[in-house]
Scaffold this motif. Sequence first.
Motif, short mmCIF file in Angstrom:
data_model
loop_
_atom_site.label_atom_id
_atom_site.label_comp_id
_atom_site.label_asym_id
_atom_site.label_seq_id
_atom_site.Cartn_x
_atom_site.Cartn_y
_atom_site.Cartn_z
N LEU A 1 0.81 -1.21 0.00
CA LEU A 1 0.00 0.00 0.00
C LEU A 1 0.85 1.26 0.00
O LEU A 1 0.43 2.30 -0.52
N PRO B 1 -2.25 5.42 0.96
CA PRO B 1 -3.68 5.76 0.95
C PRO B 1 -4.03 6.83 1.99
O PRO B 1 -3.37 6.97 3.02
N TYR B 2 -5.06 7.57 1.69
CA TYR B 2 -5.61 8.60 2.57
C TYR B 2 -6.15 7.98 3.86
O TYR B 2 -6.69 6.88 3.87
N GLN C 1 -11.33 5.80 -2.79
CA GLN C 1 -10.04 5.49 -3.39
C GLN C 1 -9.25 6.79 -3.47
O GLN C 1 -9.51 7.62 -4.34
N MET D 1 -5.16 8.31 -3.05
CA MET D 1 -3.74 8.08 -2.82
C MET D 1 -3.05 9.44 -2.64
O MET D 1 -3.28 10.37 -3.41
N SER E 1 -7.26 10.61 -6.89
CA SER E 1 -8.39 10.05 -6.16
C SER E 1 -9.57 9.78 -7.09
O SER E 1 -9.64 10.26 -8.22
N PHE F 1 -1.80 4.68 -7.37
CA PHE F 1 -3.25 4.61 -7.20
C PHE F 1 -3.83 3.47 -8.03
O PHE F 1 -4.58 2.63 -7.54
N TYR G 1 -5.64 0.18 -6.51
CA TYR G 1 -7.10 0.13 -6.59
C TYR G 1 -7.65 -0.46 -7.89
O TYR G 1 -8.85 -0.77 -7.97
#
Length: 336
Positions: free
Chosen positions: A3, A18-19, A56, A58, A72, A117, A121
Amino acid sequence: MELEKILLTTLGEFVIRPYRDDDEAKVLELWELSFQNQMPVDIWRWKFHNNPFGRQIMLCMNKDNLPVAMYSGIPFAANWQGRDVYFTQLIDNMSHPDFRQASSGRKSLFVQTAEHFFDVYGGQRGSIFYYGFPGKKHFKLGKILLNYSLIADGGHYLFADSIQIKKKNFLSFGKVRKISSVEKEFDVLWDAASRYYPFAIKRNRTFLQWRFCNHPTKQYHIYTYKSLTGKLLAYIVILIHGSIVKIVDIFSLPGQAPLFKIFQQIMVELQQNSIFQIEVWLPQKHFIYNYLIAFGFKPKPEPLGIITTGRFFNDELNFNYINDTIYYTMGDGDLF
């Protein structure tokens, strides 16, 4: 797939990850720096915290744990020829002005954030199809850097003056209603109609509730048509914007009568308020596009520079199939 990803650059070390919920305030500051505008917190949370289909996002973080780039999207449950899949609308992508020249190898921080990203995803791990509605400049950059492609010839725009909507006599005993909430009958309609929308976001109760009823700032008007027995056959969602009405979403089983009956009701209400202009964005190859042409809508040059674009992550997909079968409206985005 990891990740997190570490980048070593001439400006130091960066981490792509990731956020997280506690990134919110810092990301909103980045938004203001990037776009010279503020993102309301309630809109941000509606998009990314309250979306029932997940999120989603990043981020690329610098040594001070501040975001300097974001890529995103908003995922949606979707239908692919009867398969349950996810599509994602790409949205709100940005980079810090002071870090746009920073790179790792030949690629900018923004491009590497976008690539990570998609690695995290895209495909079996997430969405099979990514799409967006960028302008010409961002489409060109996306095509060069991120493999964006035109979808449905870039999209089609229809316009009508409500006075010019053709009068038609359909034998119909159903009823048009304006509603303020969506019920389980929308799930029933989607299940009945989904085979006519083989590559599309699922327009079920969950989608409609979040997209239109839960929007924190916009007031949408939802009209439905039910048969004499009470079966939901079609709906239209509109947004009144000054003197123009935007059809944000439109959905129906095959058959012109239900949609035309809804239009008749909408026209009466709009003309009472001196509103006559109506516009809609649709793929040209779907039967609803042909219905609107039959009702009196006219194709016109797209006025806002919107270009429908996409990228897919499944070996069984190809753009010929997508262009022939995709259905979308502006309800699939967040522009209106």
